[in-house]
Design a protein around this motif. Structure first.
Motif, mmCIF file in Angstrom:
data_model
loop_
_atom_site.group_PDB
_atom_site.id
_atom_site.type_symbol
_atom_site.label_atom_id
_atom_site.label_comp_id
_atom_site.label_asym_id
_atom_site.label_seq_id
_atom_site.Cartn_x
_atom_site.Cartn_y
_atom_site.Cartn_z
ATOM 1 N N THR A 179 60.130 2.613 14.357
ATOM 2 C CA THR A 179 59.095 2.746 13.321
ATOM 3 C C THR A 179 58.480 1.392 12.996
ATOM 4 O O THR A 179 57.244 1.261 12.917
ATOM 5 N N PHE A 180 59.323 0.387 12.823
ATOM 6 C CA PHE A 180 58.833 -0.948 12.482
ATOM 7 C C PHE A 180 57.960 -1.520 13.610
ATOM 8 O O PHE A 180 56.857 -2.035 13.353
ATOM 9 N N ARG A 181 58.417 -1.438 14.834
ATOM 10 C CA ARG A 181 57.675 -2.036 15.954
ATOM 11 C C ARG A 181 56.390 -1.281 16.256
ATOM 12 O O ARG A 181 55.390 -1.882 16.682
ATOM 13 N N GLN A 182 56.394 0.016 16.045
ATOM 14 C CA GLN A 182 55.161 0.774 16.262
ATOM 15 C C GLN A 182 54.108 0.416 15.214
ATOM 16 O O GLN A 182 52.928 0.265 15.534
ATOM 17 N N LYS A 183 54.530 0.264 13.982
ATOM 18 C CA LYS A 183 53.593 -0.166 12.932
ATOM 19 C C LYS A 183 53.050 -1.555 13.239
ATOM 20 O O LYS A 183 51.843 -1.807 13.111
ATOM 21 N N LEU A 184 53.935 -2.452 13.651
ATOM 22 C CA LEU A 184 53.527 -3.824 13.958
ATOM 23 C C LEU A 184 52.580 -3.844 15.158
ATOM 24 O O LEU A 184 51.575 -4.554 15.156
ATOM 25 N N ILE A 201 57.513 1.288 23.296
ATOM 26 C CA ILE A 201 58.406 0.764 22.266
ATOM 27 C C ILE A 201 59.676 1.592 22.203
ATOM 28 O O ILE A 201 60.784 1.050 22.104
ATOM 29 N N GLU A 202 59.548 2.904 22.288
ATOM 30 C CA GLU A 202 60.725 3.773 22.233
ATOM 31 C C GLU A 202 61.600 3.590 23.477
ATOM 32 O O GLU A 202 62.828 3.526 23.378
ATOM 33 N N TRP A 203 60.992 3.521 24.658
ATOM 34 C CA TRP A 203 61.760 3.307 25.891
ATOM 35 C C TRP A 203 62.550 2.005 25.819
ATOM 36 O O TRP A 203 63.729 1.956 26.144
ATOM 37 N N ASP A 204 61.860 0.950 25.379
ATOM 38 C CA ASP A 204 62.489 -0.370 25.326
ATOM 39 C C ASP A 204 63.624 -0.407 24.303
ATOM 40 O O ASP A 204 64.691 -0.967 24.567
ATOM 41 N N THR A 205 63.405 0.196 23.153
ATOM 42 C CA THR A 205 64.390 0.145 22.062
ATOM 43 C C THR A 205 65.644 0.937 22.381
ATOM 44 O O THR A 205 66.767 0.447 22.206
ATOM 45 N N ARG A 206 65.490 2.148 22.866
ATOM 46 C CA ARG A 206 66.648 3.015 23.105
ATOM 47 C C ARG A 206 67.450 2.606 24.333
ATOM 48 O O ARG A 206 68.520 3.169 24.582
ATOM 49 N N ALA A 207 66.979 1.622 25.075
ATOM 50 C CA ALA A 207 67.720 1.127 26.242
ATOM 51 C C ALA A 207 68.664 -0.023 25.873
ATOM 52 O O ALA A 207 69.368 -0.539 26.737
ATOM 53 N N ARG A 208 68.695 -0.403 24.603
ATOM 54 C CA ARG A 208 69.522 -1.528 24.161
ATOM 55 C C ARG A 208 70.877 -1.036 23.652
ATOM 56 O O ARG A 208 70.945 -0.079 22.877
ATOM 57 N N HIS A 209 71.927 -1.733 24.081
ATOM 58 C CA HIS A 209 73.290 -1.354 23.690
ATOM 59 C C HIS A 209 74.112 -2.617 23.486
ATOM 60 O O HIS A 209 73.932 -3.617 24.193
ATOM 61 N N LEU A 210 75.057 -2.545 22.541
ATOM 62 C CA LEU A 210 75.857 -3.717 22.187
ATOM 63 C C LEU A 210 77.305 -3.325 21.941
ATOM 64 O O LEU A 210 77.573 -2.311 21.299
ATOM 65 N N ALA A 211 78.221 -4.144 22.444
ATOM 66 C CA ALA A 211 79.649 -3.857 22.250
ATOM 67 C C ALA A 211 80.439 -5.155 22.225
ATOM 68 O O ALA A 211 79.972 -6.215 22.687
ATOM 69 N N CYS A 251 50.776 -9.722 5.758
ATOM 70 C CA CYS A 251 51.235 -9.256 4.448
ATOM 71 C C CYS A 251 51.208 -7.736 4.282
ATOM 72 O O CYS A 251 51.217 -7.225 3.153
ATOM 73 N N CYS A 252 51.165 -7.002 5.404
ATOM 74 C CA CYS A 252 51.095 -5.547 5.287
ATOM 75 C C CYS A 252 52.245 -4.828 5.983
ATOM 76 O O CYS A 252 52.501 -3.660 5.704
ATOM 77 N N ILE A 253 52.946 -5.521 6.905
ATOM 78 C CA ILE A 253 54.083 -4.919 7.599
ATOM 79 C C ILE A 253 55.349 -5.607 7.110
ATOM 80 O O ILE A 253 55.621 -6.756 7.460
ATOM 81 N N GLN A 254 56.108 -4.911 6.270
ATOM 82 C CA GLN A 254 57.301 -5.485 5.667
ATOM 83 C C GLN A 254 58.419 -5.651 6.704
ATOM 84 O O GLN A 254 58.667 -4.759 7.511
#
Length: 234
Positions: free
Chosen positions: A31-36, A60-70, A121-124
């Protein structure tokens, strides 16, 4: 106290030496990256010619959901899995990337709280950022200070930070998925059956060896008794 929170990400299932998985807040990041991205489109009018706006949301969705951390017994493991890019054709796929940062190389692990705005000043700013530094990181680039690893948008950034420092001290965080001789602490009760099933059966492995040692001691004792018995008779 360091702990591993519950996680629904199953990407690392079956990973050897897995301590815990730390989940990204995918929905909030997207949501944040799509608004930006939408807010920045007017700055790049040429991108419209390449139909960039048509694929922006999906990229943006493809890139984001491909990230994993452990966290593993070896260090922090970040994976950016194989994913679609651009128009989504297989010829434009991005390959899997992974990086492990060993605990003994880490010099700093800190959390930056979200504050201010990301654009006009519009995207928090709403995403926490975790920065991992080593002796070889540092310096500056066009994007600011260079870090060994930057993680943005974790659901539990502070729990991640505490767990990293615990592992660096040789302590296993609570609810960890495994134990290792190099670390102290106790795994969760839910993980114990898994650990017992995965670990070698030490009793079965040691029984033949102990039996052999017992037999050798019996032989030695018999020989000594025979020798001393012969000496007494003489």
């Amino acid at each position: 106290m360091a702990y591993v929170p519950e996680c629904k990400d199953t990407f690392f299932e079956g990973e050897p030496g897995l301590v815990g998985v730390f989940e990204y807040d995918y929905d909030e990041i997207i949501t944040f990256r799509q608004k930006l991205g939408c807010a920045q489109l007017p700055l790049c009018p040429c991108s419209i010619l390449w139909c960039h706006p048509c694929f922006l949301m999906q990229n943006i969705e493809w890139d984001t959901r491909a990230r994993h951390l452990a966290l593993t017994i070896d260090g922090i493991k970040f994976v950016h899995d194989k994913r679609k890019t651009m128009c989504g054709l297989s010829c434009t796929d991005a390959g899997k990337e992974s990086k492990t940062v060993p605990y003994d190389k880490i010099t700093d692990c800190d959390v930056e709280e979200p504050a201010g705005t990301a654009f006009c000043c519009c995207i928090q700013n709403v995403l926490h950022k975790v920065s991992i530094d080593t002796a070889s990181s540092g310096g500056y680039s066009d994007h600011g200070t260079k870090h060994e690893l930057e993680i943005e948008g974790l659901k539990h950034p502070h729990a991640f930070k505490q767990s990293v420092w615990a592992m660096k001290r040789g302590e296993m965080p609570e609810n960890a998925l495994c134990q290792h001789p190099a670390f102290t602490g106790v795994a969760s009760s839910a993980a114990v059956p898994t650990l017992l099933a995965a670990a070698p059966k030490q009793v079965d492995m040691n029984t033949p060896l102990l039996t052999e040692i017992r037999d050798e001691l019996k032989k030695l004792n018999k020989n000594l008794s025979s020798r001393y018995g012969s000496a007494d008779k003489d």
